[in-house]
Design an enzyme around this catalytic site. Structure first.
Site, PDB file in Angstrom:
ATOM      1  N   LYS A  68     -40.046  40.373-103.161  1.00 42.14           N
ATOM      2  CA  LYS A  68     -39.592  41.016-104.680  1.00 42.14           C
ATOM      3  C   LYS A  68     -40.648  41.225-105.676  1.00 42.14           C
ATOM      4  O   LYS A  68     -41.727  40.371-105.591  1.00 42.14           O
ATOM      5  CB  LYS A  68     -38.533  40.436-105.467  1.00 42.14           C
ATOM      6  CG  LYS A  68     -38.706  39.113-105.982  1.00 42.14           C
ATOM      7  CD  LYS A  68     -39.246  38.781-107.314  1.00 42.14           C
ATOM      8  CE  LYS A  68     -39.711  37.632-107.697  1.00 42.14           C
ATOM      9  NZ  LYS A  68     -40.517  37.350-108.676  1.00 42.14           N
ATOM     10  N   ASP A  94     -34.061  32.711-108.310  1.00 34.72           N
ATOM     11  CA  ASP A  94     -34.394  34.030-107.504  1.00 34.72           C
ATOM     12  C   ASP A  94     -33.545  34.303-106.250  1.00 34.72           C
ATOM     13  O   ASP A  94     -33.588  35.449-105.625  1.00 34.72           O
ATOM     14  CB  ASP A  94     -35.913  34.141-107.198  1.00 34.72           C
ATOM     15  CG  ASP A  94     -36.604  34.376-108.332  1.00 34.72           C
ATOM     16  OD1 ASP A  94     -36.269  34.823-109.367  1.00 34.72           O
ATOM     17  OD2 ASP A  94     -37.991  34.247-108.276  1.00 34.72           O
TER      18      ASP A  94
HETATM   19  P1  ATP Z   1     -41.379  32.859-107.579  1.00 35.54           P
HETATM   20  O1  ATP Z   1     -41.648  34.206-107.397  1.00 35.54           O
HETATM   21  O2  ATP Z   1     -39.743  32.938-106.993  1.00 35.54           O
HETATM   22  O3  ATP Z   1     -41.583  32.072-108.869  1.00 35.54           O
HETATM   23  P2  ATP Z   1     -43.359  32.201-105.475  1.00 35.54           P
HETATM   24  O4  ATP Z   1     -43.244  33.576-104.690  1.00 35.54           O
HETATM   25  O5  ATP Z   1     -44.577  32.335-106.769  1.00 35.54           O
HETATM   26  O6  ATP Z   1     -41.891  32.040-106.439  1.00 35.54           O
HETATM   27  P3  ATP Z   1     -42.890  30.480-103.379  1.00 35.54           P
HETATM   28  O7  ATP Z   1     -43.720  31.319-102.416  1.00 35.54           O
HETATM   29  O8  ATP Z   1     -41.369  30.764-103.530  1.00 35.54           O
HETATM   30  O9  ATP Z   1     -43.473  31.025-104.675  1.00 35.54           O
HETATM   31  O10 ATP Z   1     -43.605  29.002-103.207  1.00 35.54           O
HETATM   32  C1  ATP Z   1     -43.554  28.169-104.502  1.00 35.54           C
HETATM   33  C2  ATP Z   1     -43.473  26.733-103.726  1.00 35.54           C
HETATM   34  O11 ATP Z   1     -42.159  26.315-103.039  1.00 35.54           O
HETATM   35  C3  ATP Z   1     -44.581  26.364-102.820  1.00 35.54           C
HETATM   36  O12 ATP Z   1     -45.945  26.350-103.279  1.00 35.54           O
HETATM   37  C4  ATP Z   1     -44.219  25.450-101.676  1.00 35.54           C
HETATM   38  O13 ATP Z   1     -44.713  24.194-102.115  1.00 35.54           O
HETATM   39  C5  ATP Z   1     -42.616  25.465-101.891  1.00 35.54           C
HETATM   40  N1  ATP Z   1     -41.780  25.961-100.973  1.00 35.54           N
HETATM   41  C6  ATP Z   1     -40.572  25.472-100.492  1.00 35.54           C
HETATM   42  N2  ATP Z   1     -40.184  26.020 -99.313  1.00 35.54           N
HETATM   43  C7  ATP Z   1     -40.753  27.251 -99.198  1.00 35.54           C
HETATM   44  C8  ATP Z   1     -40.814  28.334 -98.382  1.00 35.54           C
HETATM   45  N3  ATP Z   1     -39.924  28.263 -97.327  1.00 35.54           N
HETATM   46  N4  ATP Z   1     -41.811  29.045 -98.536  1.00 35.54           N
HETATM   47  C9  ATP Z   1     -42.723  29.226 -99.328  1.00 35.54           C
HETATM   48  N5  ATP Z   1     -42.785  28.068-100.387  1.00 35.54           N
HETATM   49  C10 ATP Z   1     -41.904  26.904-100.201  1.00 35.54           C
END
Ligand code: ATP
Length: 300
Positions: free
Chosen positions: A11, A138
């Site tokens: 997203k 989210d």
């Molecule tokens: P958001 O946009 O919801 O704030 P994001 O995209 O910045 O999140 P994510 O990729 O969801 O961040 O990952 C955040 C942290 O969550 C990562 O650093 C990782 O340690 C942890 N994590 C746990 N499960 C997962 C997963 N299935 N995929 C990615 N990261 C994960």
């Protein structure tokens, strides 16, 4: 059935308005989510135990223990069903990790849909949405997809009708940013500057641009209150955004908590050219053209 596979979108927040810090440490948000066609796949295979494997370019940055959001989702679903089910989850990651594109939430939503099917639970979408809201703000949107307004912590969702397809380019950075640190930096900056923070409101011009499919109008009203904080923590993003604007993007914004940057293009050809130029200008790790809105978590 011995295995099922679910595809889940990334997203971008086309509006992310952050209210004052609440006593419970959260912020009230107005969040206009837009799902885009960068998909993780979550495969659920029959297994005695609950375990996860991750494949793809960013696999080494994803936890394989109970910190994995997909594992947490499978366990929460089994608890809801009142049985000790097992599953082997295989996540094929295309969504950048800690990139501000809700990759972990996508995997949690994918695991809910996949396990619901694999275990033959037949739970309706409303039940999955409820479990999703407890997993993270989210996650419900990753189930729903499309375009939606989120309020509260982001988990109270209203779907929006949009017209046509929007063409985007996502500039993926080297390394991620912690969402918690970006919110903390946002609070610090606001305190330091004495900025008066009002109650967040959904932008009417933004809703109109989405409803009418007007990319020029949408590009002009993209907003992200977390952007100043993300730019403080990763100074190089200012140049990434500026380069995209110079290359003719209709709008340029940090995606969620960053560091991925999102650029709105006029059409598919513009998006392709913009992605090539951004990659060549070395202001990001890589840039990829894509489209939105994309469907939420679905079986393939
Ligand atoms: P958001 O946009 O919801 O704030 P994001 O995209 O910045 O999140 P994510 O990729 O969801 O961040 O990952 C955040 C942290 O969550 C990562 O650093 C990782 O340690 C942890 N994590 C746990 N499960 C997962 C997963 N299935 N995929 C990615 N990261 C994960």
């Amino acid at each position: 059935m011995s295995s099922v596979t679910v595809r889940v979108p990334a997203k971008v927040n086309v509006q992310l308005s952050v209210g004052p810090l609440r006593d419970d440490g959260y912020h009230d948000l107005v969040n206009v989510f837009h799902a885009v066609s960068i998909f993780d796949e979550v495969e659920a295979r029959e297994s005695e135990l609950v375990k996860v494997g991750v494949e793809g370019e960013w696999a080494d940055q994803v936890p394989l223990d109970d910190g994995n959001l997909a594992i947490q989702a499978a366990r929460a679903l089994a608890k809801h069903a009142g049985r000790g089910y097992g599953v082997e989850l295989v996540i094929r990651k295309a969504i950048p990790v800690a990139g501000g594109m809700a990759g972990g939430s996508a995997d949690a939503a994918g695991a809910l849909v996949a396990c619901n099917e694999l275990w033959g639970l037949g739970l309706p979408p409303e039940d999955l949405m409820e479990i999703a809201a407890d997993l993270g703000s989210d996650v419900p949107f990753s189930l729903l997809g499309g375009t939606a307004v989120g309020t509260g912590r982001g988990e109270q969702l209203t779907g929006l009708e949009t017209n046509g397809t929007f063409h985007w380019v996502f500039a993926i950075a080297d390394g991620g940013l912690s969402t918690a640190k970006v919110y903390a930096e946002c609070d610090r900056l606001r305190e330091a500057t004495g900025e008066a923070v009002g109650w967040p409101q959904v932008s009417e011009p933004l809703l109109t641009a989405l409803r009418t499919g007007d990319a020029h109008a949408l590009g002009a009203v993209l907003t992200n209150d977390l952007q100043p904080a993300a730019l403080m923590l990763r100074r190089s993003l200012a140049r990434t955004l500026e380069t995209g604007r110079e290359l003719g993007a209709l709008g340029a914004i940090v995606s969620g908590s960053g560091p991925t940057c999102a650029f709105l293009a006029a059409d598919a050809g513009h998006a392709r050219d913009l992605a090539i130029s951004l990659t060549a200008s070395a202001v990001c790790h890589t840039a990829a053209p894509t489209t939105g809105p994309a469907p939420g978590a679905h079986l393939i």
